[in-house]
Structure formats: structure tokens, C-alpha cells
Design a protein around this motif. Structure first.
Motif, mmCIF file in Angstrom:
data_model
loop_
_atom_site.group_PDB
_atom_site.id
_atom_site.type_symbol
_atom_site.label_atom_id
_atom_site.label_comp_id
_atom_site.label_asym_id
_atom_site.label_seq_id
_atom_site.Cartn_x
_atom_site.Cartn_y
_atom_site.Cartn_z
ATOM 1 N N VAL A 25 38.370 45.118 31.756
ATOM 2 C CA VAL A 25 39.469 45.704 30.975
ATOM 3 C C VAL A 25 40.165 46.805 31.767
ATOM 4 O O VAL A 25 41.402 46.838 31.859
ATOM 5 N N MET A 26 39.403 47.698 32.353
ATOM 6 C CA MET A 26 40.001 48.795 33.118
ATOM 7 C C MET A 26 40.671 48.281 34.395
ATOM 8 O O MET A 26 41.693 48.819 34.819
ATOM 9 N N SER A 27 40.125 47.222 34.990
ATOM 10 C CA SER A 27 40.739 46.657 36.196
ATOM 11 C C SER A 27 42.103 46.048 35.895
ATOM 12 O O SER A 27 42.971 46.000 36.766
ATOM 13 N N SER A 28 42.284 45.567 34.673
ATOM 14 C CA SER A 28 43.572 44.973 34.310
ATOM 15 C C SER A 28 44.688 46.013 34.282
ATOM 16 O O SER A 28 45.867 45.665 34.336
ATOM 17 N N PHE A 29 44.326 47.287 34.183
ATOM 18 C CA PHE A 29 45.327 48.372 34.198
ATOM 19 C C PHE A 29 45.404 49.068 35.554
ATOM 20 O O PHE A 29 46.131 50.041 35.705
ATOM 21 N N ASP A 62 45.869 44.903 43.752
ATOM 22 C CA ASP A 62 45.307 43.570 43.511
ATOM 23 C C ASP A 62 43.792 43.521 43.568
ATOM 24 O O ASP A 62 43.198 42.506 43.195
ATOM 25 N N SER A 63 43.140 44.563 44.050
ATOM 26 C CA SER A 63 41.697 44.529 44.253
ATOM 27 C C SER A 63 40.953 44.993 43.007
ATOM 28 O O SER A 63 41.391 45.905 42.296
ATOM 29 N N LEU A 64 39.795 44.369 42.754
ATOM 30 C CA LEU A 64 38.959 44.799 41.645
ATOM 31 C C LEU A 64 38.105 46.008 42.005
ATOM 32 O O LEU A 64 37.568 46.666 41.116
ATOM 33 N N PHE A 65 37.973 46.294 43.309
ATOM 34 C CA PHE A 65 37.138 47.420 43.719
ATOM 35 C C PHE A 65 37.775 48.742 43.304
ATOM 36 O O PHE A 65 38.986 48.948 43.452
ATOM 37 N N SER A 66 36.950 49.610 42.770
ATOM 38 C CA SER A 66 37.416 50.939 42.386
ATOM 39 C C SER A 66 36.256 51.912 42.486
ATOM 40 O O SER A 66 35.110 51.556 42.167
ATOM 41 N N GLU A 67 36.530 53.116 42.937
ATOM 42 C CA GLU A 67 35.476 54.118 43.067
ATOM 43 C C GLU A 67 35.029 54.656 41.712
ATOM 44 O O GLU A 67 33.926 55.171 41.578
ATOM 45 N N THR A 68 35.878 54.542 40.719
ATOM 46 C CA THR A 68 35.553 55.034 39.378
ATOM 47 C C THR A 68 35.799 53.924 38.358
ATOM 48 O O THR A 68 36.590 53.006 38.592
ATOM 49 N N LEU A 69 35.106 54.032 37.229
ATOM 50 C CA LEU A 69 35.289 53.026 36.180
ATOM 51 C C LEU A 69 36.711 53.073 35.640
ATOM 52 O O LEU A 69 37.344 52.039 35.432
ATOM 53 N N ILE A 70 37.229 54.270 35.402
ATOM 54 C CA ILE A 70 38.606 54.440 34.934
ATOM 55 C C ILE A 70 39.497 54.683 36.148
ATOM 56 O O ILE A 70 39.332 55.677 36.860
ATOM 57 N N PRO A 71 40.424 53.797 36.451
ATOM 58 C CA PRO A 71 41.282 53.971 37.637
ATOM 59 C C PRO A 71 42.086 55.270 37.575
ATOM 60 O O PRO A 71 42.431 55.765 36.492
ATOM 61 N N LYS A 72 42.391 55.796 38.740
ATOM 62 C CA LYS A 72 43.162 57.035 38.809
ATOM 63 C C LYS A 72 44.607 56.824 38.391
ATOM 64 O O LYS A 72 45.245 57.715 37.841
ATOM 65 N N GLN A 73 45.125 55.634 38.659
ATOM 66 C CA GLN A 73 46.484 55.288 38.240
ATOM 67 C C GLN A 73 46.431 54.050 37.350
ATOM 68 O O GLN A 73 45.771 53.065 37.686
ATOM 69 N N SER A 90 43.931 34.154 48.091
ATOM 70 C CA SER A 90 44.384 34.751 46.838
ATOM 71 C C SER A 90 43.795 36.146 46.650
ATOM 72 O O SER A 90 42.612 36.384 46.895
ATOM 73 N N THR A 91 44.634 37.073 46.204
ATOM 74 C CA THR A 91 44.177 38.443 45.927
ATOM 75 C C THR A 91 44.619 38.896 44.536
ATOM 76 O O THR A 91 44.713 40.096 44.282
ATOM 77 N N GLU A 92 44.882 37.938 43.658
ATOM 78 C CA GLU A 92 45.407 38.265 42.342
ATOM 79 C C GLU A 92 44.279 38.578 41.346
ATOM 80 O O GLU A 92 44.247 38.074 40.237
ATOM 81 N N PHE A 93 43.344 39.429 41.750
ATOM 82 C CA PHE A 93 42.178 39.680 40.904
ATOM 83 C C PHE A 93 42.514 40.553 39.701
ATOM 84 O O PHE A 93 41.978 40.346 38.610
ATOM 85 N N THR A 94 43.377 41.520 39.860
ATOM 86 C CA THR A 94 43.763 42.350 38.713
ATOM 87 C C THR A 94 44.648 41.563 37.746
ATOM 88 O O THR A 94 44.586 41.779 36.538
ATOM 89 N N LEU A 95 45.462 40.659 38.276
ATOM 90 C CA LEU A 95 46.252 39.784 37.413
ATOM 91 C C LEU A 95 45.332 38.853 36.623
ATOM 92 O O LEU A 95 45.544 38.606 35.431
#
Length: 278
Positions: free
Chosen positions: A29-33, A37-48, A239-244
């Protein structure tokens, strides 16, 4: 002290199970926002945070032929028709097996039980050849027939529910002059709302999320379901459309979540009552 220890271990296990179920869903859910394009994130809630991925699903992208609204409608149509036809077949089959005694009844029950133990994809080649001979490939009717016909293999829960309804009700209706069909429609169905709800939702959910048969039968892009369309977004190494994909997965889960929350009481009643008698 032993009782308190068991209770503590039970709560700890429940917390671990809840975390194992909730954390991946929350990450999607948080990756969709998330921007990019990458699912990797240092935090659960994205900075942007952004809604661009949801816009791209319906507006499309310049380099992608995305027909999300079309796929959503296809999936909703297929799942709804499969639910209506499959529930009717499954309830009718369960009622006949539960209420009538006829030659071959035990053999039919054993056959259905054995067939239900095998995964559905084992019949893929046979189904493909049958549909090819009937000129039904790449049609929604074909996949609806596959889902609805296969639903009868799961009729044992509904049969168990019908077994709990006293047969004296059938006999009283028959004495009053009711036919077998009238007994089924006027007596049994009004008493079977929980199991009908359970069977209907299970059939709807199975058709909504299925990928294997939809990928086999539906060939053209405009006829795809959500599962096939979303898989196509990330099926290649380039393909890199992981957030999509994450945004599309979130919207896929919305109807199922709403239905389960709204009809949860009927689901529990139907499942527990159907499991009380085999």
C-alpha cells in the motif's frame, strides 16, 4: 502460572501471525504512493508521496499500453457471472446429494472428493483443447464456464449445511402438495442464506484473483483480466513498473475487502454450520 504462560505464548503467536500478514500488505500500500518505480525503500512510509501511479493506471503511460479500466470491468463481469452461475450449480448439487438417495450417490461423492484433491491446472491442456474445438478461446464466456463448472467440486461445505436442516420441513411441504423444486426454492433457499453467501463469495474471489486459466484462455489484450494485465507489467527483466503494479494490486483488493467486511457474519455462520455435518 502454566495457564498464564500458555496465554502469553498464544498472544505472542497471534501477534507474529498478524505481523506476517499485515506488514507485506502495508508495504504494498505504501509503495503504491512512493515516487519512482522501485519497491525498495529505507522506511515503511516513503519520504515523498504521490498519486501519479493511480493516475497512470487509468490515463496510461506513453510507453505502455495499459487498459486498467477495461481489465477491471472484464474481471468484474467474469467474477460476477461466475459467482451467479457457479453458486446456483454448487447449491443445487449440494441439495441433491444431501436430500436424495439414488443409485451411484456414494460413487459420485467419492469421485467429486477425489477430483477436488487434484489442482485445477492439471486439466489445463484438456480444457484448452475442448475450448479450441468449440471456438471459445479468447472469450469471456469460456472462462465463465470453466469457473462455474469447476465450482461444483467444492459442494461439500454446502452439503454439510443442508444436512443440518431438519428433513421434517421437506416432508411437511411435500404433504402440503409442494414439488421438489418448490421445496428447494420456497423452503430450503430462505433457510440457506449464510451458506449461499459463503459459496457466492468464495466463487467470486476465486474468479477475481485467478491467473492461470485466465492467462491460458484470454489471448487479446482487451479481453485480459486484472491478474493477467498486472502480470504483464512486470513479466520481463526490463520492466521496472513495480510501484505501478503495487497501485493496481491495491485497487484489486478493494472490492474483496469491502465484501468480506460487509458479509463477515454470514461467512462465519455458513462455514461453521456447513462443517458440523458431513
Amino acid at each position: 502460572m502454566r495457564k498464564g504462560l500458555k496465554l502469553s505464548l498464544s498472544y505472542a503467536l497471534l501477534i507474529l501471525l498478524a505481523a506476517a500478514c499485515i506488514y507485506p500488505a502495508l508495504w504494498i500500500v505504501m509503495s503504491s504512493f512512493k515516487v519512482g518505480d522501485s519497491l525498495f525503500s529505507e522506511t515503511l512510509i516513503p519520504k515523498q508521496l504521490t498519486l501519479d501511479h493511480y493516475r497512470d493506471l487509468f490515463a496510461g503511460k506513453a510507453d505502455k499500453d495499459i487498459r486498467y479500466a477495461r481489465w477491471y470491468w472484464n474481471t468484474l463481469k467474469i467474477a460476477t457471472c461466475s459467482m451467479l452461475l457457479g453458486t446456483f450449480i454448487q447449491i443445487l448439487t449440494a441439495y441433491a446429494i444431501s436430500r436424495f438417495r439414488f443409485a451411484g450417490r456414494k460413487t459420485i461423492m467419492s469421485t467429486i472428493l477425489i477430483l477436488g484433491m487434484f489442482p485445477g491446472f492439471m486439466s489445463m491442456i484438456a480444457i484448452f483443447i475442448i475450448l479450441l474445438q468449440m471456438n471459445l478461446l479468447d472469450t469471456h464466456l469460456a472462462i465463465i464456464l470453466v469457473y462455474a463448472a469447476g465450482s461444483a467440486l467444492g459442494m461439500f461445505v454446502a452439503k454439510g449445511y443442508f444436512d443440518t436442516i431438519p428433513k421434517s420441513l421437506d416432508e411437511a411441504a411435500r404433504i402440503d402438495g409442494a414439488s421438489h423444486w418448490q421445496v428447494f426454492t420456497n423452503v430450503m433457499l430462505p433457510l440457506s442464506k449464510p451458506i449461499i453467501t459463503y459459496v457466492g463469495l468464495m466463487t467470486f474471489t476465486g474468479a477475481w484473483v485467478d491467473f492461470i486459466f485466465a492467462r491460458l484462455i484470454l489471448r487479446s489484450r482487451e479481453n485480459w483480466t486484472l491478474a493477467v494485465g498486472l502480470w504483464n507489467l512486470v513479466d520481463s527483466f526490463q520492466s521496472t513498473e513495480f510501484t505501478l503494479f503495487a497501485a493496481g494490486a491495491v485497487l484489486v483488493a478493494v472490492p474483496i475487502t469491502i465484501l468480506f467486511m460487509f458479509l463477515q457474519r454470514f461467512l462465519v455462520e455458513g462455514l461453521t454450520a456447513g462443517a458440523s455435518k458431513g
